[in-house]
Design a protein around this motif. Sequence first.
Motif, mmCIF file in Angstrom:
data_model
loop_
_atom_site.group_PDB
_atom_site.id
_atom_site.type_symbol
_atom_site.label_atom_id
_atom_site.label_comp_id
_atom_site.label_asym_id
_atom_site.label_seq_id
_atom_site.Cartn_x
_atom_site.Cartn_y
_atom_site.Cartn_z
ATOM 1 N N LEU A 153 0.837 -1.201 0.000
ATOM 2 C CA LEU A 153 0.000 0.000 0.000
ATOM 3 C C LEU A 153 0.873 1.253 0.000
ATOM 4 O O LEU A 153 0.634 2.197 -0.753
ATOM 5 C CB LEU A 153 -0.930 -0.004 1.217
ATOM 6 N N GLU A 154 1.914 1.253 0.829
ATOM 7 C CA GLU A 154 2.798 2.419 0.883
ATOM 8 C C GLU A 154 3.532 2.610 -0.441
ATOM 9 O O GLU A 154 3.712 3.739 -0.911
ATOM 10 C CB GLU A 154 3.799 2.276 2.032
ATOM 11 N N ALA A 155 3.957 1.500 -1.037
ATOM 12 C CA ALA A 155 4.632 1.579 -2.341
ATOM 13 C C ALA A 155 3.700 2.197 -3.380
ATOM 14 O O ALA A 155 4.108 3.075 -4.154
ATOM 15 C CB ALA A 155 5.067 0.176 -2.779
ATOM 16 N N LYS A 156 2.442 1.766 -3.394
ATOM 17 C CA LYS A 156 1.467 2.326 -4.340
ATOM 18 C C LYS A 156 1.257 3.812 -4.097
ATOM 19 O O LYS A 156 1.198 4.615 -5.030
ATOM 20 C CB LYS A 156 0.126 1.592 -4.209
ATOM 21 N N ARG A 157 1.126 4.183 -2.815
ATOM 22 C CA ARG A 157 0.920 5.595 -2.484
ATOM 23 C C ARG A 157 2.098 6.442 -2.970
ATOM 24 O O ARG A 157 1.922 7.489 -3.584
ATOM 25 C CB ARG A 157 0.760 5.755 -0.968
ATOM 26 N N LEU A 158 3.313 5.966 -2.688
ATOM 27 C CA LEU A 158 4.499 6.733 -3.065
ATOM 28 C C LEU A 158 4.659 6.816 -4.579
ATOM 29 O O LEU A 158 5.031 7.861 -5.112
ATOM 30 C CB LEU A 158 5.743 6.109 -2.429
ATOM 31 N N LEU A 159 4.373 5.712 -5.268
ATOM 32 C CA LEU A 159 4.510 5.710 -6.730
ATOM 33 C C LEU A 159 3.502 6.644 -7.396
ATOM 34 O O LEU A 159 3.824 7.344 -8.355
ATOM 35 C CB LEU A 159 4.329 4.282 -7.275
ATOM 36 N N LYS A 160 2.286 6.658 -6.884
ATOM 37 C CA LYS A 160 1.216 7.443 -7.522
ATOM 38 C C LYS A 160 1.194 8.899 -7.090
ATOM 39 O O LYS A 160 0.881 9.781 -7.891
ATOM 40 C CB LYS A 160 -0.149 6.817 -7.207
ATOM 41 N N VAL A 161 1.484 9.158 -5.826
ATOM 42 C CA VAL A 161 1.194 10.482 -5.287
ATOM 43 C C VAL A 161 2.439 11.324 -5.027
ATOM 44 O O VAL A 161 2.395 12.539 -5.117
ATOM 45 C CB VAL A 161 0.359 10.367 -3.990
ATOM 46 N N SER A 162 3.550 10.668 -4.698
ATOM 47 C CA SER A 162 4.731 11.457 -4.343
ATOM 48 C C SER A 162 5.559 11.785 -5.587
ATOM 49 O O SER A 162 5.339 11.247 -6.668
ATOM 50 C CB SER A 162 5.594 10.687 -3.344
ATOM 51 N N GLU A 163 6.536 12.651 -5.398
ATOM 52 C CA GLU A 163 7.462 13.018 -6.478
ATOM 53 C C GLU A 163 8.730 12.169 -6.412
ATOM 54 O O GLU A 163 9.682 12.420 -7.138
ATOM 55 C CB GLU A 163 7.834 14.508 -6.354
ATOM 56 N N MET A 164 8.736 11.180 -5.544
ATOM 57 C CA MET A 164 9.941 10.366 -5.366
ATOM 58 C C MET A 164 10.209 9.482 -6.575
ATOM 59 O O MET A 164 9.288 8.995 -7.227
ATOM 60 C CB MET A 164 9.793 9.478 -4.122
ATOM 61 N N SER A 165 11.489 9.251 -6.853
ATOM 62 C CA SER A 165 11.872 8.311 -7.907
ATOM 63 C C SER A 165 11.728 6.891 -7.366
ATOM 64 O O SER A 165 11.669 6.684 -6.148
ATOM 65 C CB SER A 165 13.328 8.553 -8.317
ATOM 66 N N VAL A 166 11.683 5.920 -8.281
ATOM 67 C CA VAL A 166 11.586 4.516 -7.859
ATOM 68 C C VAL A 166 12.788 4.161 -6.983
ATOM 69 O O VAL A 166 12.656 3.469 -5.975
ATOM 70 C CB VAL A 166 11.498 3.575 -9.080
ATOM 71 N N PHE A 218 14.766 2.690 -1.423
ATOM 72 C CA PHE A 218 15.547 3.005 -0.222
ATOM 73 C C PHE A 218 14.620 3.282 0.963
ATOM 74 O O PHE A 218 14.833 2.785 2.059
ATOM 75 C CB PHE A 218 16.444 4.212 -0.499
ATOM 76 N N ASP A 219 13.579 4.071 0.727
ATOM 77 C CA ASP A 219 12.668 4.460 1.808
ATOM 78 C C ASP A 219 11.953 3.261 2.413
ATOM 79 O O ASP A 219 11.724 3.203 3.621
ATOM 80 C CB ASP A 219 11.638 5.467 1.277
ATOM 81 N N LEU A 220 11.589 2.294 1.583
ATOM 82 C CA LEU A 220 10.833 1.132 2.067
ATOM 83 C C LEU A 220 11.733 -0.003 2.552
ATOM 84 O O LEU A 220 11.236 -1.076 2.908
ATOM 85 C CB LEU A 220 9.882 0.633 0.973
ATOM 86 N N GLY A 221 13.035 0.222 2.535
ATOM 87 C CA GLY A 221 13.949 -0.743 3.144
ATOM 88 C C GLY A 221 14.251 -1.967 2.304
ATOM 89 O O GLY A 221 14.630 -3.013 2.852
ATOM 90 N N PHE A 254 12.805 -4.992 -5.051
ATOM 91 C CA PHE A 254 11.556 -4.232 -4.945
ATOM 92 C C PHE A 254 10.639 -4.521 -6.135
ATOM 93 O O PHE A 254 9.443 -4.771 -5.967
ATOM 94 C CB PHE A 254 11.845 -2.731 -4.852
ATOM 95 N N SER A 255 11.224 -4.510 -7.328
ATOM 96 C CA SER A 255 10.431 -4.763 -8.544
ATOM 97 C C SER A 255 9.829 -6.164 -8.529
ATOM 98 O O SER A 255 8.671 -6.360 -8.913
ATOM 99 C CB SER A 255 11.300 -4.596 -9.799
ATOM 100 N N LYS A 256 10.623 -7.137 -8.056
ATOM 101 C CA LYS A 256 10.139 -8.524 -7.973
ATOM 102 C C LYS A 256 8.966 -8.614 -7.007
ATOM 103 O O LYS A 256 7.943 -9.246 -7.300
ATOM 104 C CB LYS A 256 11.284 -9.436 -7.521
ATOM 105 N N PHE A 257 9.119 -7.965 -5.832
ATOM 106 C CA PHE A 257 8.037 -7.951 -4.828
ATOM 107 C C PHE A 257 6.787 -7.288 -5.410
ATOM 108 O O PHE A 257 5.678 -7.839 -5.322
ATOM 109 C CB PHE A 257 8.501 -7.190 -3.578
ATOM 110 N N PHE A 258 6.954 -6.127 -6.024
ATOM 111 C CA PHE A 258 5.809 -5.361 -6.517
ATOM 112 C C PHE A 258 5.083 -6.110 -7.635
ATOM 113 O O PHE A 258 3.854 -6.180 -7.650
ATOM 114 C CB PHE A 258 6.267 -3.983 -7.012
ATOM 115 N N LYS A 259 5.861 -6.703 -8.548
ATOM 116 C CA LYS A 259 5.239 -7.422 -9.671
ATOM 117 C C LYS A 259 4.523 -8.679 -9.199
ATOM 118 O O LYS A 259 3.445 -9.024 -9.712
ATOM 119 C CB LYS A 259 6.276 -7.759 -10.742
ATOM 120 N N SER A 260 5.072 -9.341 -8.195
ATOM 121 C CA SER A 260 4.422 -10.565 -7.683
ATOM 122 C C SER A 260 3.077 -10.231 -7.035
ATOM 123 O O SER A 260 2.156 -11.047 -7.031
ATOM 124 C CB SER A 260 5.332 -11.270 -6.674
ATOM 125 N N GLN A 261 2.964 -9.024 -6.493
ATOM 126 C CA GLN A 261 1.736 -8.617 -5.808
ATOM 127 C C GLN A 261 0.699 -8.014 -6.762
ATOM 128 O O GLN A 261 -0.505 -8.140 -6.536
ATOM 129 C CB GLN A 261 2.068 -7.582 -4.724
#
Length: 281
Positions: free
Chosen positions: A236-249, A254-257, A264-271
């Motif tokens: 959920l946090e990854a989605k929020r940051l990708l859609k709403v923030s100005e942060m780069s991937v 880094f922010d999500l540890g 990160f890409s593997k985790f996100f794509k699997s979900q």
Amino acid sequence: MNQQSDYFPVLGIDDFRKDPSLNSNLLFNELFGERAIDHPHKHDFFIINIFDRGKGSHTIDFVDYEIKNKQIHLVFPDQVHQWKIEPGTIGYQLMISRNWFESLVPTLRFSPSIYQNHPVIDLSKNHFTIILYEFKAIQEALKEERVFWEIIQKRSEVIGLLISKAVESIFNNDEQFHSNPVFSKFLNLIDEYFKEERSVSFYAEKLNISPNYLNIICKKSINSSASSLIQDRILLEAKRLLKVSEMSVKDIVFDLGFYDQASFSKFFKSQTGMTPSQFKG
């Protein structure tokens, strides 16, 4: 509070005040006709929407909900939302400051996490009429020359109680809505530590129970494992940051540890079935 919200364009209640010189903990808005929020955003305050006649779509934390007649829609502080309301809609909205929200939360009776997962409530004709009366009473009270804020605050708390009453039969008759205090505390701990701590044993230790027992509680509460709930919060946090923030991937990784962008890409794509860049659009 987590520093995560610093990365978002967060709209405060002051941003919606017609007269910036006035200081208030509640704003009342009419939702008449067509309107749209094209870019998802989040607020630092609580929103209660009531629709008499409604048509359209309301997206809350990336889940789409159909707007219908005789409904309540809740948006909690820090949730991301957008909507497309179609012509002919008649509704009303209360924006409630975080300060007042804290005193209103106990009136909702069930855990906020339950409402966040079920933010749209279909009302019976009777419940709708009673709640709408309180909305209209607040609207009239705000027109007075000397606004009696204590009464308005109490009326907003009455609305919270009436919402509790409206959902009581739904939530009490369905086991998944039964709020175990340990489960609620676990969800709060996830909110606090999800960026640094992924292990179920960490949260179990904080709760003074075994990881196995924590899993049993989660299964009983919402038929999900403890690790899945931690992953859901990260996603959920990854989605929020990708859609709403100005942060780069790269910054989000880094922010999500995460160890690196690939993990990160593997985790996100699997979900989600999408890469972070595809989701970001």
